[in-house]
Write an enzyme that holds these catalytic residues in place. Structure first.
Site, PDB file in Angstrom:
ATOM      1  CD  GLN A  52      -0.234  -7.352  -1.524  1.00  0.00           C
ATOM      2  OE1 GLN A  52      -0.856  -8.311  -2.084  1.00  0.00           O
ATOM      3  NE2 GLN A  52       1.009  -7.476  -1.412  1.00  0.00           N
TER       4      GLN A  52
ATOM      5  CB  ALA B 109      -5.814 -14.646  -0.569  1.00  0.00           C
ATOM      6  CG  HIS B 110      -2.082 -11.757  -2.545  1.00  0.00           C
ATOM      7  ND1 HIS B 110      -1.213 -11.112  -1.855  1.00  0.00           N
ATOM      8  CD2 HIS B 110      -1.976 -12.985  -2.189  1.00  0.00           C
ATOM      9  CE1 HIS B 110      -0.252 -11.871  -1.390  1.00  0.00           C
ATOM     10  NE2 HIS B 110      -0.839 -13.155  -1.225  1.00  0.00           N
ATOM     11  CG  ASN B 111      -1.358 -12.452  -7.116  1.00  0.00           C
ATOM     12  OD1 ASN B 111      -0.971 -12.038  -6.062  1.00  0.00           O
ATOM     13  ND2 ASN B 111      -1.497 -11.655  -8.182  1.00  0.00           N
TER      14      ASN B 111
END
Length: 339
Positions: free
Chosen positions: A196, A237-239
Site C-alpha cells: 500500500q 478503506a483504502h482510496n
C-alpha cells in the site's frame, strides 16, 4: 466561566426576555438544568418540558418563548446558538504547551512554536508539527507525516508514515490513521499482499471520533475533505475519498475506492460497497446497505424497522418466497396478455 444573559444576548444577537444581569455558569438540559444554567429547545418533541424547566434561561425561537417560564434568549436557530455558547463552558483541559521530557522525538523532526507533546509520545523522522499543534500522551506520529496548525491529537492515536493532517483537525483517542488497506491478490491457494504505497490526506477542521480507522491508499492517497465529521468506530478503506463537510455516524464502513460527495449525511452502521459514487448532499439512513452508486441528492434507506417477533418471523418466512411469487405473478400477467 460566568457570563450574564446580557453578554450572551449581545454575542448571539439574540432578543433578551428577562433580567440581563442573571449570571450563567454552566449548561444543562430542559429537564435537568439548575437556576445557574442555560439550556435550549430545538426539538419540538421536548417542548412539553419547557414549562417545567428550572433553568436560568432558555435559548428558543420567538413562538417558543411565549410559553417559557424563565428568561429567554430568542434566536432563529437555538441549537446553532447553543453550539456557539457551549465553548465558553468547555471543560477540556488546556494543553500545557510544552514538550514532555519523556517524549521521543527524531532529531530531524520540525517542531514549530507553541507545540505541546505529551509523555511517551513518539515523533518520527521527518515529521513536522506546525504551530500550536497538540500531541497527547502515547500518541505516535509516523515518519514523514505532518500535523497542521492547532490540530489536536488525543492519547493513544497512531498516525502512520506519510499522513497529512490539516489545521485545527481533532483526532480522538485510539484512532489509527494510515494503516494498510485490505489489498491482497489470491493465487495458487494463498493470499499475496499488495504493498500500500499511497498515504492519507485529511483536510482542515475535521473531527475524527475515537477508534476510527482510515486506511492508506493502495496507490493514490485516501482523502478526507475539509470540515468532515466522523463518529466513533468509523472505518474508511483504502482510496476512499470523502467530500467537504460530510458527516458519518458511528460504525459506518466504507469499502475501498468509493467516492463520497460533499455535505452528505451517513447514518449509523451503514455499509457502503466498494468502487461506488455517492453524490453531493446524499442522506443515507442508519443500517442501510449501499450496493450501488447514489448520484442524485436525496434520502436513501433499506433497513427494516423493528417489529413484534411474531410478525417479524412471518414476514421473514414470506420474504424467502418473494422470487417464487414474482415468477408466478409474471406468468399470470403473460398468460392474461396472450388471452
Amino acid at each position: 466561566m460566568v457570563l450574564t444573559l446580557a453578554q450572551l444576548a449581545e454575542e448571539l444577537g439574540a432578543e433578551l426576555r428577562g433580567d440581563g444581569a442573571t449570571e450563567i455558569s454552566g449548561l444543562g438540559t430542559l429537564r435537568g438544568a439548575t437556576a445557574q444554567q442555560l439550556t435550549f429547545l430545538a426539538n419540538p418533541r421536548y417542548r412539553a418540558y419547557l414549562e417545567q424547566t428550572a433553568a436560568a434561561a432558555v435559548l428558543c425561537t420567538a413562538d417558543q418563548a411565549e410559553d417559557c417560564p424563565v428568561a429567554a434568549l430568542v434566536v432563529a436557530d437555538p441549537y446553532q446558538a447553543f453550539a456557539r455558547i457551549s465553548h465558553h463552558f468547555d471543560t477540556t483541559p488546556a494543553p500545557l504547551r510544552e514538550v514532555h521530557p519523556r517524549a521521543v522525538i527524531a532529531a530531524d523532526a520540525v517542531i514549530e512554536d507553541n507545540v505541546s507533546i505529551g509523555p511517551n509520545a513518539v515523533i518520527g523522522a521527518g515529521v513536522r508539527l506546525k504551530a500550536g499543534a497538540v500531541v497527547m500522551a502515547n500518541a505516535v506520529i509516523g515518519d514523514g507525516s505532518e500535523v497542521g496548525e492547532q490540530a489536536r491529537i488525543y492519547p493513544n492515536v497512531t498516525i502512520y508514515h506519510g499522513v497529512i493532517i490539516g489545521p485545527r483537525t481533532i483526532i480522538h483517542a485510539g484512532s489509527v490513521i494510515g494503516s494498510d488497506g485490505f489489498g491482497f491478490a489470491f493465487n495458487e491457494g494463498r493470499w499475496n499482499k499488495v504493498a500500500q504505497v499511497g498515504g492519507v490526506r485529511i483536510g482542515a477542521d475535521v473531527d475524527i471520533g475515537a477508534n476510527v480507522t482510515i486506511d492508506r491508499g493502495a496507490i493514490e492517497d485516501t482523502v478526507i475533505g475539509n470540515g468532515v465529521i466522523l463518529d466513533d468506530q468509523v472505518h474508511l478503506a483504502h482510496n476512499v475519498v470523502v467530500g467537504d463537510h460530510t458527516a458519518m455516524a458511528g460504525k459506518v464502513g466504507v469499502s475501498g475506492s468509493t467516492r463520497i460527495g460533499s455535505y452528505c449525511m451517513i447514518g449509523g452502521a451503514v455499509g457502503i460497497a466498494g468502487h461506488l459514487e455517492i453524490g453531493d448532499r446524499v442522506v443515507v439512513l442508519g443500517m442501510t446497505l449501499v450496493s450501488r452508486s447514489l448520484t442524485e441528492p436525496g434520502t436513501y434507506g433499506s433497513a427494516l424497522p423493528a417489529d413484534r417477533q411474531d410478525r417479524w418471523r412471518r414476514n421473514t418466512a414470506r420474504f424467502r418466497h418473494l422470487d417464487e411469487l414474482y415468477r408466478r405473478v409474471r406468468k399470470l400477467e403473460q398468460d392474461a396478455g396472450r388471452g
